[in-house]
Write an enzyme that holds these catalytic residues in place. Structure first.
Site, short mmCIF file in Angstrom:
data_model
loop_
_atom_site.label_atom_id
_atom_site.label_comp_id
_atom_site.label_asym_id
_atom_site.label_seq_id
_atom_site.Cartn_x
_atom_site.Cartn_y
_atom_site.Cartn_z
N SER A 13 0.83 -1.20 0.00
CA SER A 13 0.00 0.00 0.00
C SER A 13 0.86 1.25 0.00
O SER A 13 2.04 1.21 0.34
CB SER A 13 -0.91 0.01 1.23
OG SER A 13 -0.13 0.13 2.42
N ASP A 17 12.79 4.86 7.84
CA ASP A 17 14.18 4.63 7.42
C ASP A 17 15.02 5.88 7.69
O ASP A 17 16.16 5.80 8.15
CB ASP A 17 14.25 4.31 5.93
CG ASP A 17 13.89 2.88 5.62
OD1 ASP A 17 13.78 2.07 6.56
OD2 ASP A 17 13.70 2.56 4.43
#
Length: 217
Positions: free
Chosen positions: A80, A91
């Site tokens: 998604s 990250d």
């Protein structure tokens, strides 16, 4: 560079673990959040104290969540936009914690403002390198370039150097020098990669503008 080969290898290795988590009812988003939390804790608890070996062990255990969550999403057929956004955002948080922890060490007991500045540059340049690709893609460009030092390279170089540098507490002499060398390599490599992406976006935007103008004419 490393992404092309390492990601495919570790995806195969981690697929059974990802399948186990799915059977246990764990969601990919939960893995993303826990993995990021573990990396942040390992970097900001251990690195500022100079505990590079154990910090790297903790970070390495959690950093693979970046591959596990994506693997789980593919197995579930639930890829998604939200998952991609969350993964990419966290990250950046994890990367910032790693280089932030090193900057804190050098600003304190590491006693090197020069290396503190290099660590901060690694932190900032890593964010900008990621931003240039995201921003280029947002304006409709492919940003088709493999940079010299992308995220995988930054992590591998930094974590390997930190892990080995931490071995000096186990009686291995002179090995601490690996960490400053690694930081300089990452800093210079990130600057080169940033330049590569800026040049690529400039070229691709000029080509796209020329095509658009030709179509209008």
């Amino acid at each position: 560079m490393l992404n092309t080969y390492a990601r495919a290898f570790f995806t195969r290795v981690l697929t059974p673990f990802a399948a186990l988590l799915i059977r246990l009812g764990v969601s990919p988003d939960a893995v993303t959040l826990v993995g990021t939390g573990g990396v942040v804790a390992g970097a900001l608890v251990f690195y500022p104290q100079g505990e590079f070996f154990w910090g790297t062990v903790v970070i390495t255990l959690f950093v693979f969540s970046d591959l596990v969550d994506g693997n789980m999403a593919r197995q579930l057929g639930r890829s998604s936009r939200w998952g991609a956004f969350l993964d990419s955002t966290l990250d950046r948080v994890a990367d910032s914690a790693i280089f932030g922890g090193l900057a804190l060490w050098y600003a304190g007991r590491g006693d090197s403002l020069a290396l503190c500045a290099v660590a901060i540059f690694c932190l900032a340049s890593g964010q900008v390198v990621s931003y240039t690709k995201a921003r280029g893609e947002a304006i409709g460009l492919p940003v088709n370039v493999n940079g010299l030092v992308e995220r995988a390279e930054r992590l591998v170089i930094s974590l390997v150097a930190c892990g080995f540098a931490g071995l000096h507490k186990f009686g291995v002499p002179g090995i601490q020098i690996l960490l400053p060398i690694a930081l300089w390599v990452v800093a210079v490599g990130s600057a080169v990669t940033l330049g590569q992406r800026v040049v690529t976006v400039r070229r691709e935007s000029a080509e796209a503008d020329a095509v658009a103008q030709g179509g209008n004419g």
